[in-house]
Design an enzyme around this catalytic site. Sequence first.
Site, PDB file in Angstrom:
ATOM      1  N   ASP A  16       0.849  -1.186   0.000  1.00 19.85           N
ATOM      2  CA  ASP A  16       0.000   0.000   0.000  1.00 19.85           C
ATOM      3  C   ASP A  16       0.897   1.252   0.000  1.00 19.85           C
ATOM      4  O   ASP A  16       1.806   1.339  -0.827  1.00 19.85           O
ATOM      5  CB  ASP A  16      -0.964  -0.060   1.190  1.00 19.85           C
ATOM      6  N   HIS A  50      -6.867  -6.513  -1.862  1.00 14.85           N
ATOM      7  CA  HIS A  50      -5.756  -5.655  -1.447  1.00 14.85           C
ATOM      8  C   HIS A  50      -4.982  -6.209  -0.260  1.00 14.85           C
ATOM      9  O   HIS A  50      -3.811  -5.890  -0.070  1.00 14.85           O
ATOM     10  CB  HIS A  50      -6.326  -4.278  -1.097  1.00 14.85           C
TER      11      HIS A  50
END
Length: 339
Positions: A123, A311
């Site tokens: 991220d 994710h």
Amino acid sequence: MVLNSINPAGDPRVGHYNANLNGKNYHYLLATPPRAFRATIFLIHGWPDISMGWRYQIPSLLQAGYRVVCPDIMGFGGTDAPPVAPPPSNEGIEYYSFKRAAEDIKELARQLGCSEIILGGHDWGGAIVYKVALWFPELVTHLFSVCTPHRAPTKTYIPLEAMVSKLPNFGYQLQLASGAVEEHIKTKVQIKQFLNGLYGGKGPNGEVGFDVRKGVLFENLPILRKSALMDEEVLECYAEEYYRNGIGGTLCWYRNQEVNFQDELQLTKKTIDIPVLFIQATKDEALPPAMSEGMEEYVTNMTRKSVPTSHWALWEAPEQVNGMVKEWLEKVDHSKSSL
């Protein structure tokens, strides 16, 4: 539990430390093999995460002979969260810039006796590790990023609004940068509901807590069932860490586009030529596979891998991710064990 992950309530394999880095306090996890280590790996987390986000990866890298350092980045966990003045001043936003993160990582490496390090990121952490390699190429020997593709510096400033018009999957960033989230999420109970929603908790009729085009769906958070990605002990740890300074500092990373742009005009090196492993999460709605197209122009020695996850690949497919990282390191890292 598939792997013997780090226990956030206390684990003999890791120590909790603090360091003054360029005038600000940082908290970091440190795990050292019992005898000797091949090299030091810094693992950099993103949002909404903390250093414990690498709880599945730390044991794997320890077993492979690496010393592992996991800092809470600025605004998160036990690290300082400097206040930022409201627009148009935004005084203090530079604390949350890529350049500042790179300088702080370099300083922590120096304090730990490292002239060179390997970097891993996820991220925002993935974005950070590419930038560290550009700001301090002599420091980074190898890097890997999970989910986050490299976005090369540009000569033209693109405001967030213009970016979202081309990348609607970044629509959530407008909400995160607006200040609305801090107004809604204040108590520890609200923070737990918020984190649960971000990590995929769903309601009785399939309701979700987050949409990449809209952001946090506040009205749904109280009805969401528990995410399968975290047990109660881990979620409690995260909520406590986010409650420490509130979530405002963590969202400053979404407000610093112009600072990052101005900083990066000073960069003289435009390509990353060290060995890079990029692990794409094929079901990542925020960072879909198409965003990594053309990376090879600026990342010249790249290995691509993929995992069929959202994710949160570090937690959804830890064995696959760990296996890919270890296999890649065996091929590209030729350092020998040292005390």
